[in-house]
Design an enzyme around this catalytic site. Structure first.
Site, PDB file in Angstrom:
ATOM      1  N   HIS A 267       0.863  -1.189   0.000  1.00 35.23           N
ATOM      2  CA  HIS A 267       0.000   0.000   0.000  1.00 35.23           C
ATOM      3  C   HIS A 267       0.901   1.240   0.000  1.00 35.23           C
ATOM      4  O   HIS A 267       1.661   1.447  -0.940  1.00 35.23           O
ATOM      5  CB  HIS A 267      -0.930  -0.105   1.221  1.00 35.23           C
ATOM      6  CG  HIS A 267      -2.051   0.877   1.274  1.00 35.23           C
ATOM      7  ND1 HIS A 267      -2.415   1.670   0.229  1.00 35.23           N
ATOM      8  CD2 HIS A 267      -2.904   1.209   2.287  1.00 35.23           C
ATOM      9  CE1 HIS A 267      -3.448   2.442   0.586  1.00 35.23           C
ATOM     10  NE2 HIS A 267      -3.750   2.180   1.841  1.00 35.23           N
ATOM     11  N   HIS A 306      -2.684  -2.285  -9.753  1.00 37.22           N
ATOM     12  CA  HIS A 306      -3.612  -1.655  -8.822  1.00 37.22           C
ATOM     13  C   HIS A 306      -4.893  -2.469  -8.792  1.00 37.22           C
ATOM     14  O   HIS A 306      -5.318  -2.994  -9.809  1.00 37.22           O
ATOM     15  CB  HIS A 306      -3.924  -0.223  -9.283  1.00 37.22           C
ATOM     16  CG  HIS A 306      -4.489   0.623  -8.208  1.00 37.22           C
ATOM     17  ND1 HIS A 306      -5.814   0.624  -7.889  1.00 37.22           N
ATOM     18  CD2 HIS A 306      -3.879   1.478  -7.350  1.00 37.22           C
ATOM     19  CE1 HIS A 306      -6.006   1.451  -6.879  1.00 37.22           C
ATOM     20  NE2 HIS A 306      -4.856   1.985  -6.532  1.00 37.22           N
ATOM     21  N   ASP A 362       2.659   5.399  -7.013  1.00 33.53           N
ATOM     22  CA  ASP A 362       3.913   5.274  -6.285  1.00 33.53           C
ATOM     23  C   ASP A 362       5.135   5.083  -7.168  1.00 33.53           C
ATOM     24  O   ASP A 362       6.263   5.130  -6.679  1.00 33.53           O
ATOM     25  CB  ASP A 362       3.831   4.077  -5.314  1.00 33.53           C
ATOM     26  CG  ASP A 362       2.960   4.410  -4.134  1.00 33.53           C
ATOM     27  OD1 ASP A 362       3.038   5.544  -3.667  1.00 33.53           O
ATOM     28  OD2 ASP A 362       2.188   3.532  -3.698  1.00 33.53           O
TER      29      ASP A 362
HETATM   30  N1  ACO Z   1       4.453  -7.121 -10.490  1.00 28.63           N
HETATM   31  C1  ACO Z   1       4.309  -8.344 -11.040  1.00 28.63           C
HETATM   32  N2  ACO Z   1       3.160  -9.010 -11.101  1.00 28.63           N
HETATM   33  C2  ACO Z   1       2.078  -8.437 -10.563  1.00 28.63           C
HETATM   34  C3  ACO Z   1       2.146  -7.152  -9.960  1.00 28.63           C
HETATM   35  C4  ACO Z   1       3.378  -6.494  -9.941  1.00 28.63           C
HETATM   36  N3  ACO Z   1       3.508  -5.278  -9.395  1.00 28.63           N
HETATM   37  N4  ACO Z   1       0.919  -6.815  -9.500  1.00 28.63           N
HETATM   38  C5  ACO Z   1       0.106  -7.850  -9.800  1.00 28.63           C
HETATM   39  N5  ACO Z   1       0.819  -8.827 -10.449  1.00 28.63           N
HETATM   40  C6  ACO Z   1       0.281 -10.077 -10.985  1.00 28.63           C
HETATM   41  C7  ACO Z   1      -0.010 -11.087  -9.906  1.00 28.63           C
HETATM   42  O1  ACO Z   1       1.093 -11.910  -9.648  1.00 28.63           O
HETATM   43  C8  ACO Z   1      -1.192 -11.818 -10.498  1.00 28.63           C
HETATM   44  O2  ACO Z   1      -0.697 -12.685 -11.475  1.00 28.63           O
HETATM   45  P1  ACO Z   1      -1.352 -14.157 -11.643  1.00 28.63           P
HETATM   46  O3  ACO Z   1      -2.763 -13.892 -12.098  1.00 28.63           O
HETATM   47  O4  ACO Z   1      -0.503 -14.845 -12.647  1.00 28.63           O
HETATM   48  O5  ACO Z   1      -1.301 -14.797 -10.277  1.00 28.63           O
HETATM   49  C9  ACO Z   1      -1.962 -10.730 -11.246  1.00 28.63           C
HETATM   50  O6  ACO Z   1      -0.962  -9.748 -11.597  1.00 28.63           O
HETATM   51  C10 ACO Z   1      -3.058 -10.074 -10.435  1.00 28.63           C
HETATM   52  O7  ACO Z   1      -2.477  -9.590  -9.232  1.00 28.63           O
HETATM   53  P2  ACO Z   1      -3.204  -9.557  -7.837  1.00 28.63           P
HETATM   54  O8  ACO Z   1      -2.176  -9.672  -6.751  1.00 28.63           O
HETATM   55  O9  ACO Z   1      -4.338 -10.543  -7.843  1.00 28.63           O
HETATM   56  O10 ACO Z   1      -3.819  -8.100  -7.861  1.00 28.63           O
HETATM   57  P3  ACO Z   1      -4.380  -7.312  -6.621  1.00 28.63           P
HETATM   58  O11 ACO Z   1      -5.457  -6.458  -7.139  1.00 28.63           O
HETATM   59  O12 ACO Z   1      -4.689  -8.244  -5.499  1.00 28.63           O
HETATM   60  O13 ACO Z   1      -3.122  -6.448  -6.146  1.00 28.63           O
HETATM   61  C11 ACO Z   1      -1.588  -4.700  -5.846  1.00 28.63           C
HETATM   62  C12 ACO Z   1      -2.978  -5.095  -6.353  1.00 28.63           C
HETATM   63  C13 ACO Z   1      -1.425  -5.123  -4.365  1.00 28.63           C
HETATM   64  C14 ACO Z   1      -1.424  -3.186  -5.914  1.00 28.63           C
HETATM   65  C15 ACO Z   1      -0.519  -5.420  -6.714  1.00 28.63           C
HETATM   66  O14 ACO Z   1      -0.649  -5.016  -8.059  1.00 28.63           O
HETATM   67  C16 ACO Z   1       0.900  -5.172  -6.210  1.00 28.63           C
HETATM   68  O15 ACO Z   1       1.375  -5.899  -5.329  1.00 28.63           O
HETATM   69  N6  ACO Z   1       1.618  -4.129  -6.793  1.00 28.63           N
HETATM   70  C17 ACO Z   1       2.925  -3.806  -6.310  1.00 28.63           C
HETATM   71  C18 ACO Z   1       2.836  -2.998  -5.019  1.00 28.63           C
HETATM   72  C19 ACO Z   1       2.355  -1.583  -5.265  1.00 28.63           C
HETATM   73  O16 ACO Z   1       2.815  -0.889  -6.158  1.00 28.63           O
HETATM   74  N7  ACO Z   1       1.421  -1.133  -4.402  1.00 28.63           N
HETATM   75  C20 ACO Z   1       0.884   0.236  -4.465  1.00 28.63           C
HETATM   76  C21 ACO Z   1      -0.546   0.213  -4.824  1.00 28.63           C
HETATM   77  S1  ACO Z   1      -1.136   1.840  -5.012  1.00 28.63           S
HETATM   78  C22 ACO Z   1      -1.334   2.379  -3.461  1.00 28.63           C
HETATM   79  O17 ACO Z   1      -1.533   1.692  -2.513  1.00 28.63           O
HETATM   80  C23 ACO Z   1      -1.209   3.815  -3.247  1.00 28.63           C
END
Ligand code: ACO
Length: 428
Positions: A267, A306, A362
């Site tokens: 987050h 996201h 971010d």
């Molecule tokens: N890098 C690589 N792969 C990713 C990423 C990433 N940043 N984000 C999602 N994926 C992949 C997952 O592995 C998943 O793949 P799969 O279907 O093969 O298993 C797919 O994309 C869907 O991802 P989820 O984790 O189900 O998506 P969710 O909506 O739960 O997560 C989140 C959203 C937490 C923001 C995620 O994209 C992430 O971890 N990003 C990196 C951290 C980040 O930048 N957070 C800031 C968010 S913005 C904020 O809070 C202000």
């Protein structure tokens, strides 16, 4: 004719007609669906709230597919260009932009409350010299509940107004004190001649000069970053604020929980994690190998993806423009080239395209903060300052919403069935 959903339960052959309102059915309407009269009734299973609206809200609108973000109906791009943080905070809290007189009163009131009680300062002195500023920040916000016990009067409009002003006015002072403590410098008291962000920079960076004056480009850049971070509807920390606040605890305690949620690397801790990632990649030449590792499941591309945006985060677009203005003053951050290359490759790569992973707010904000002289562990604190306005607005909306009660999800129990206790000497 009202919209309805017809459900046939093939266990009983019975049909149910559920009203659809605002594109949703009420989960409680499913409870009438039973096989036997003494059944609990049908529930929904939705870990991580992927498809459950937990409230009605009038504050922030997001269209994740189109990359649209509106605060009280106003596009984020217009606010970032033409408003300032305190005006935007007023808009988020009161629902309308202030008139000139309302704006002046609001700014005056905030400035009246920027000082911290000396004992809060003493409390912060007790932290280890290398304590993470976000750990100091969230603990201090929680401790503020003991300094302002009138905050418990949450159903009193006047008391809520008072706590709202205190929180918005004091969080920059808490953040700056946390930073000064972390680097071993004496605390700087607020200078209310300065703007909200000008004073914050003063409390962070003032040395021996009689009057601190920040660079106006950097002061405005920080103000724009604050506008972009004010609210983002029902994200993890806001849900914590609402969920904890639904127990009718005071707003300082609820906000300590919200700040704790924001601390996490998935987050608000993501901007700090992005910088660590860019440093780990080290050179533009290493980018393809790093992307390969991410695709192989070794970590995530931080600052990408996201829960709601399945296109470019509109805040990331604005931040990219702000970065150019900041780098003209501070010089280019050498990590920018790595970030640009990561973005270029990721946006063409099948893995990221298929999963609709785009840069989020971010991805570039940490580069700006670093160029402005902030250490990495201050990044989540910089996020928490403006988000305070959003948290407080959402908390009040929850308290005044007659549909809301104490937040208490259901579970599907998957543990052992009833069994009798076995004494230790009889266990196998
Ligand atoms: N890098 C690589 N792969 C990713 C990423 C990433 N940043 N984000 C999602 N994926 C992949 C997952 O592995 C998943 O793949 P799969 O279907 O093969 O298993 C797919 O994309 C869907 O991802 P989820 O984790 O189900 O998506 P969710 O909506 O739960 O997560 C989140 C959203 C937490 C923001 C995620 O994209 C992430 O971890 N990003 C990196 C951290 C980040 O930048 N957070 C800031 C968010 S913005 C904020 O809070 C202000």
């Amino acid at each position: 004719m009202p919209d309805t959903l017809t459900i046939t339960d093939n266990r009983t052959g019975k049909q149910y007609e559920l009203p659809i309102q605002d594109g949703a059915i009420r989960a409680m309407d499913l409870r009438q669906i039973k096989v036997k009269p003494d059944d609990f009734g049908l529930m929904t299973y939705d870990p991580a709230f992927m498809n459950t609206a937990a409230c009605r809200s009038r504050i922030t609108y997001i269209d994740g597919d189109k990359g649209i973000l509106l605060y009280r109906g106003y596009p984020i791009e217009q606010l970032a260009e033409r408003s300032d943080y305190l005006e935007t905070a007023y808009l988020i809290l009161y629902g309308e932009l202030p008139t000139e007189a309302q704006y002046q009163d609001w700014v005056r009131e905030i400035k009246l409350h920027t000082m911290l009680h000396e004992n809060i300062k003493k409390l912060m002195e007790g932290f280890q010299y290398d304590a993470h500023p976000m750990g100091i920040f969230l603990s201090t916000v929680g401790a503020m509940s003991t300094f302002y016990p009138d905050g418990k009067d949450i159903l009193n409009d006047e008391s809520r107004r008072h706590q709202r002003v205190r929180l918005i006015a004091k969080v920059p002072s808490v953040a700056a004190y946390a930073y000064r403590h972390h680097i071993g410098r004496p605390y700087v008291y607020p200078d209310n001649d300065l703007s909200f962000t000008g004073n914050f920079l003063n409390m962070l960076f003032k040395m021996t000069e009689l009057k601190y004056r920040s660079n106006p480009v950097l002061e405005r850049a920080l103000d724009v970053l604050f506008i972009l971070h004010v609210d983002h509807e029902q994200n993890c920390s806001t849900s914590a604020m609402r969920g904890v606040g639904s127990s009718h605890v005071d707003p300082y305690s609820a906000m300590a929980a919200a700040a704790a949620a924001l601390y996490g690397p998935l987050h608000g801790g993501a901007n700090e994690a992005v910088l660590r990632m860019l440093e780990e990649v080290r050179t533009v030449q290493q980018v393809p190998a790093f992307i390969k590792r991410v695709k192989g499941g070794e970590g995530r591309l931080m600052g990408f993806g996201h829960r709601v945006y399945k296109s470019y985060d509109p805040r990331a677009k604005i931040i990219k423009q702000v970065a150019d203005q900041v780098f003209e003053v501070t010089g280019r951050n050498h990590l920018l080239d790595i970030a640009l290359e990561l973005e270029r490759i990721a946006l063409q790569d099948e893995y990221f395209v298929q999963r609709k992973l785009y840069p989020n707010v971010d991805f570039y904000s940490g580069l700006i903060y670093q160029a402005m002289g902030f250490p990495k562990d201050m990044f989540p604190v910089l996020f928490a300052i403006p988000r305070t306005a959003g948290w407080v607005a959402q908390w009040e909306e929850m308290l005044l919403d007659p549909d809301q009660k104490i937040a208490r999800p259901r579970q599907i129990y998957t543990g052992a069935t009833r069994r009798d206790f076995v004494p230790r000497d009889k266990r196998g």
